[in-house]
Write a protein that holds these residues in place. Structure first.
Motif, PDB file in Angstrom:
ATOM      1  N   ALA A 114       0.963  -0.721  -0.107  1.00 17.58           N
ATOM      2  CA  ALA A 114      -0.219   0.011  -0.237  1.00 17.58           C
ATOM      3  C   ALA A 114       0.850   1.117  -0.278  1.00 17.58           C
ATOM      4  O   ALA A 114       0.579   2.012  -0.873  1.00 17.58           O
ATOM      5  CB  ALA A 114      -1.155  -0.404   1.255  1.00 17.58           C
ATOM      6  N   ILE A 115       2.328   1.602   0.902  1.00 17.66           N
ATOM      7  CA  ILE A 115       2.717   2.029   0.753  1.00 17.66           C
ATOM      8  C   ILE A 115       3.679   2.519  -0.873  1.00 17.66           C
ATOM      9  O   ILE A 115       3.287   3.653  -1.026  1.00 17.66           O
ATOM     10  CB  ILE A 115       4.286   2.266   2.111  1.00 17.66           C
ATOM     11  CG1 ILE A 115       3.416   2.117   3.190  1.00 17.66           C
ATOM     12  CG2 ILE A 115       5.412   3.168   1.751  1.00 17.66           C
ATOM     13  CD1 ILE A 115       4.417   1.758   4.208  1.00 17.66           C
ATOM     14  N   ALA A 120       3.407   5.764  -5.888  1.00 16.01           N
ATOM     15  CA  ALA A 120       4.233   5.721  -7.291  1.00 16.01           C
ATOM     16  C   ALA A 120       3.117   6.950  -7.820  1.00 16.01           C
ATOM     17  O   ALA A 120       3.287   7.760  -8.740  1.00 16.01           O
ATOM     18  CB  ALA A 120       3.496   4.324  -7.451  1.00 16.01           C
ATOM     19  N   LEU A 121       1.769   6.969  -7.068  1.00 17.32           N
ATOM     20  CA  LEU A 121       0.564   7.923  -7.153  1.00 17.32           C
ATOM     21  C   LEU A 121       1.161   9.489  -6.837  1.00 17.32           C
ATOM     22  O   LEU A 121       1.263  10.054  -8.092  1.00 17.32           O
ATOM     23  CB  LEU A 121      -0.696   8.083  -6.684  1.00 17.32           C
ATOM     24  CG  LEU A 121      -0.676   6.267  -7.060  1.00 17.32           C
ATOM     25  CD1 LEU A 121      -2.622   6.147  -6.455  1.00 17.32           C
ATOM     26  CD2 LEU A 121      -1.777   6.167  -8.099  1.00 17.32           C
ATOM     27  N   ASN A 325       4.185 -11.246  -2.830  1.00 17.69           N
ATOM     28  CA  ASN A 325       4.801  -9.442  -2.553  1.00 17.69           C
ATOM     29  C   ASN A 325       5.314  -8.728  -3.560  1.00 17.69           C
ATOM     30  O   ASN A 325       6.591  -8.974  -3.895  1.00 17.69           O
ATOM     31  CB  ASN A 325       4.901  -9.423  -1.386  1.00 17.69           C
ATOM     32  CG  ASN A 325       5.536  -7.705  -0.980  1.00 17.69           C
ATOM     33  OD1 ASN A 325       5.173  -7.099  -0.868  1.00 17.69           O
ATOM     34  ND2 ASN A 325       6.492  -7.992  -0.641  1.00 17.69           N
ATOM     35  N   MET A 326       4.587  -7.916  -4.335  1.00 18.91           N
ATOM     36  CA  MET A 326       4.885  -7.272  -5.414  1.00 18.91           C
ATOM     37  C   MET A 326       5.036  -5.428  -5.446  1.00 18.91           C
ATOM     38  O   MET A 326       3.952  -5.503  -5.855  1.00 18.91           O
ATOM     39  CB  MET A 326       4.551  -7.860  -6.687  1.00 18.91           C
ATOM     40  CG  MET A 326       4.040  -9.680  -6.973  1.00 18.91           C
ATOM     41  SD  MET A 326       5.679 -10.070  -7.339  1.00 18.91           S
ATOM     42  CE  MET A 326       5.910 -11.628  -7.411  1.00 18.91           C
ATOM     43  N   ASP A 327       5.955  -5.264  -4.951  1.00 21.10           N
ATOM     44  CA  ASP A 327       5.844  -3.674  -4.422  1.00 21.10           C
ATOM     45  C   ASP A 327       6.043  -2.933  -5.454  1.00 21.10           C
ATOM     46  O   ASP A 327       5.606  -2.041  -6.296  1.00 21.10           O
ATOM     47  CB  ASP A 327       6.697  -3.294  -3.025  1.00 21.10           C
ATOM     48  CG  ASP A 327       6.100  -4.354  -2.135  1.00 21.10           C
ATOM     49  OD1 ASP A 327       4.702  -4.940  -2.385  1.00 21.10           O
ATOM     50  OD2 ASP A 327       6.900  -3.910  -1.002  1.00 21.10           O
ATOM     51  N   ILE A 357      -5.425   1.596  -4.977  1.00 29.17           N
ATOM     52  CA  ILE A 357      -4.609   1.692  -4.598  1.00 29.17           C
ATOM     53  C   ILE A 357      -5.561   0.727  -3.574  1.00 29.17           C
ATOM     54  O   ILE A 357      -4.103  -1.017  -3.566  1.00 29.17           O
ATOM     55  CB  ILE A 357      -4.624   2.411  -2.653  1.00 29.17           C
ATOM     56  CG1 ILE A 357      -4.115   3.676  -3.009  1.00 29.17           C
ATOM     57  CG2 ILE A 357      -3.569   1.806  -2.091  1.00 29.17           C
ATOM     58  CD1 ILE A 357      -3.841   4.689  -2.223  1.00 29.17           C
ATOM     59  N   ALA A 358      -6.519   0.054  -3.486  1.00 28.23           N
ATOM     60  CA  ALA A 358      -7.205  -1.459  -3.214  1.00 28.23           C
ATOM     61  C   ALA A 358      -6.430  -1.796  -3.960  1.00 28.23           C
ATOM     62  O   ALA A 358      -6.050  -4.024  -4.459  1.00 28.23           O
ATOM     63  CB  ALA A 358      -8.223  -0.912  -3.029  1.00 28.23           C
ATOM     64  N   THR A 359      -7.404  -2.016  -5.820  1.00 24.14           N
ATOM     65  CA  THR A 359      -6.560  -3.194  -6.757  1.00 24.14           C
ATOM     66  C   THR A 359      -5.737  -2.896  -6.933  1.00 24.14           C
ATOM     67  O   THR A 359      -4.959  -4.230  -7.874  1.00 24.14           O
ATOM     68  CB  THR A 359      -7.323  -2.564  -8.116  1.00 24.14           C
ATOM     69  OG1 THR A 359      -7.820  -1.118  -8.399  1.00 24.14           O
ATOM     70  CG2 THR A 359      -9.225  -2.650  -8.094  1.00 24.14           C
ATOM     71  N   ALA A 360      -4.548  -2.435  -6.961  1.00 22.23           N
ATOM     72  CA  ALA A 360      -2.823  -2.590  -7.315  1.00 22.23           C
ATOM     73  C   ALA A 360      -2.689  -3.534  -6.294  1.00 22.23           C
ATOM     74  O   ALA A 360      -1.883  -4.075  -6.122  1.00 22.23           O
ATOM     75  CB  ALA A 360      -2.583  -1.347  -7.014  1.00 22.23           C
ATOM     76  N   THR A 361      -3.199  -3.565  -4.703  1.00 22.49           N
ATOM     77  CA  THR A 361      -2.967  -4.249  -3.621  1.00 22.49           C
ATOM     78  C   THR A 361      -3.177  -5.465  -4.521  1.00 22.49           C
ATOM     79  O   THR A 361      -2.178  -6.921  -4.644  1.00 22.49           O
ATOM     80  CB  THR A 361      -3.157  -4.411  -2.469  1.00 22.49           C
ATOM     81  OG1 THR A 361      -2.594  -3.000  -2.370  1.00 22.49           O
ATOM     82  CG2 THR A 361      -2.509  -4.946  -1.672  1.00 22.49           C
TER      83      THR A 361
END
Ligand code: ASP
Length: 440
Positions: A114-115, A120-121, A325-327, A357-361
């Motif tokens: 999430a961070i 990124a945004l 986990n793909m940051d 943020i939710a969907t990219a997580t």
């Protein structure tokens, strides 16, 4: 861990130090990487196309040697993950304790992801990658849309109907579940199943030694993989997308060198510079192969021998991280969202940002640790806020170089979380971390 065992580990680390002085594997890998990039660029721009360049050098020698090395590493992933997980679960034994480690790890993974997207945004909003874009200079490729799977099915698929099939297909999550169950049951059986327990322990050692054997080929393998990649990439495709690319690179850099290192220092007190230097060969491997999955054996081994992280923890957290986990991938997706919104003149509302943020997580959890998948799951993120999937075609041509870089961040995130969880679980031997001096 007993005193004797600890001294052995420290000695081992010192031995590796001496060995390293002699071999300098890290140096060799980086020389391979740089020479590979240089050779690739020369091949692309200077050497004229023809049978020798295309068939013999690029698709012959580079392809066979590079992919041969990669396949040799991939060959070890499933047996190593399975055996080391069984051993790890057996060593922890207590399923409650295992659950605690699991929950803590997953929490760390989710928070760092999430961070990552938020960074990124933010970075993309400052850089504005899609504003003033010369669309005519872009080559738009056809895009694939990610297959939709219901959330219920995703959850159910974690339980393997047939563990042998999961192993054969290399499906990481069901493998993890089955291996942990086997480990827990073996621990409960104690002496009654000693032989089976010993078998897994010994086979695990064999796989670890094999990893080191394959890694001896790394400098040549890395050279060939990078040379082939760069020979195929023309830099002219980068020009209209330079802002987008720099947005991704900057956000990746912040995540890797600021966020992770602050986490590492804050939670464990370890020296971040030392950590990165020790982890460089793993990063170099991830960069050249662009696959988190193939990096698992090297990552577990490096954490064990150079950082003092017990395999009891890493055998569980590293494969899990390589799967969910793909940051780095989440970062690329965050920047891509802003890029597409600006390029297509679509205004995103604050609610849209939260959705991203939710969907990219979720997309990061669903992205497999193999090359290029992050671009496929990106369509899920785009669809969630109504961005056109065609925008993915605009960035496809240059994605490989971003894929290589984000994979480095993906696996560094796993390693940092693993070290923190190990520290909290008293499975981090700081003497090993301190013992090995830095020889590059
Ligand atoms: N190549 C990435 C990895 O293996 C996944 C992706 O973003 O495509 O970690």
């Amino acid at each position: 861990m007993g005193k004797e065992k600890q001294t052995k580990k420290v000695n081992e680390a010192q031995n590796t130090k001496q060995e390293k002085k002699k071999l300098g594997l890290t140096t060799k890998i980086f020389i391979g990487l740089l020479l590979g990039a240089l050779t690739g660029v020369i091949l692309h721009y200077i050497v004229p196309s023809g049978f020798v360049k295309d068939t013999v050098i690029i698709n012959g020698i580079c392809y066979v040697v590079g992919n041969g090395f990669l396949r040799a590493m991939q060959m070890l992933v499933v047996p190593l993950v399975f055996c080391s997980l069984v051993c790890g679960a057996m060593a922890i034994g207590d399923s409650k304790k295992l659950g605690k480690v699991g929950v803590k790890t997953i929490l760390f993974y989710l928070v760092t992801t999430a961070i990552a997207i938020t960074i990124a945004l933010g970075t993309a909003k400052i850089i504005n990658p899609g504003i003033g874009l010369d669309m005519s200079a872009l080559e738009i490729a056809e895009t694939t849309i990610a297959e939709k799977q219901s959330f219920a099915d995703v959850l159910l698929n974690i339980i393997p109907k047939n563990p042998i099939q999961a192993l054969a297909e290399g499906n990481m999550l069901p493998i993890i579940v089955f291996a942990i169950l086997v480990g827990i049951v073996l621990a409960k059986q104690g002496d009654r199943c000693e032989t089976v327990g010993n078998f897994f322990n010994e086979f695990n050692n064999v796989m670890m030694d094999m990893t080191m054997l394959v890694m001896k080929l790394a400098p040549i393998g890395v050279f060939c993989l990078i040379a082939k990649t760069f020979a195929g990439i023309g830099f002219s495709a980068f020009v209209p997308l330079l802002k987008y690319m720099s947005g991704v690179f900057i956000a990746l850099g912040i995540q890797c060198f600021v966020v992770y290192m602050a986490f590492l220092k804050g939670f464990t007190g370890l020296n971040p510079f030392k950590f990165i230097k020790k982890f460089l060969p793993v990063m170099g491997f991830a960069f050249s192969t662009a696959t988190s999955n193939a990096t698992i054996p090297l990552s577990i081994d490096t954490l064990d021998k150079k950082m003092g992280v017990s395999k009891r923890i890493s055998s569980f957290t590293i494969p899990l991280g390589a799967t969910i986990n793909m940051d780095g991938t989440a970062i690329m997706q965050g920047v891509a969202v802003i890029f597409a919104a600006q390029a297509f003149n679509i205004t995103l509302t604050p609610a849209d940002y939260i959705t991203v943020i939710a969907t990219a997580t979720l997309a990061s959890i669903g992205t497999a640790g193999v090359p290029g998948v992050g671009l496929i799951t990106l369509s899920m993120v785009f669809a969630s806020v109504g961005l056109p999937v065609e925008a993915i075609g605009m960035i496809m041509g240059i994605d490989r170089i971003l894929d290589m870089t984000r994979t480095v961040v993906n696996i560094t995130g796993d390693a940092v979380c693993t070290t923190i969880v190990a520290h909290q679980d008293k499975a981090l031997n700081k003497e090993v971390f301190a013992a090995q001096e830095l020889t590059l």
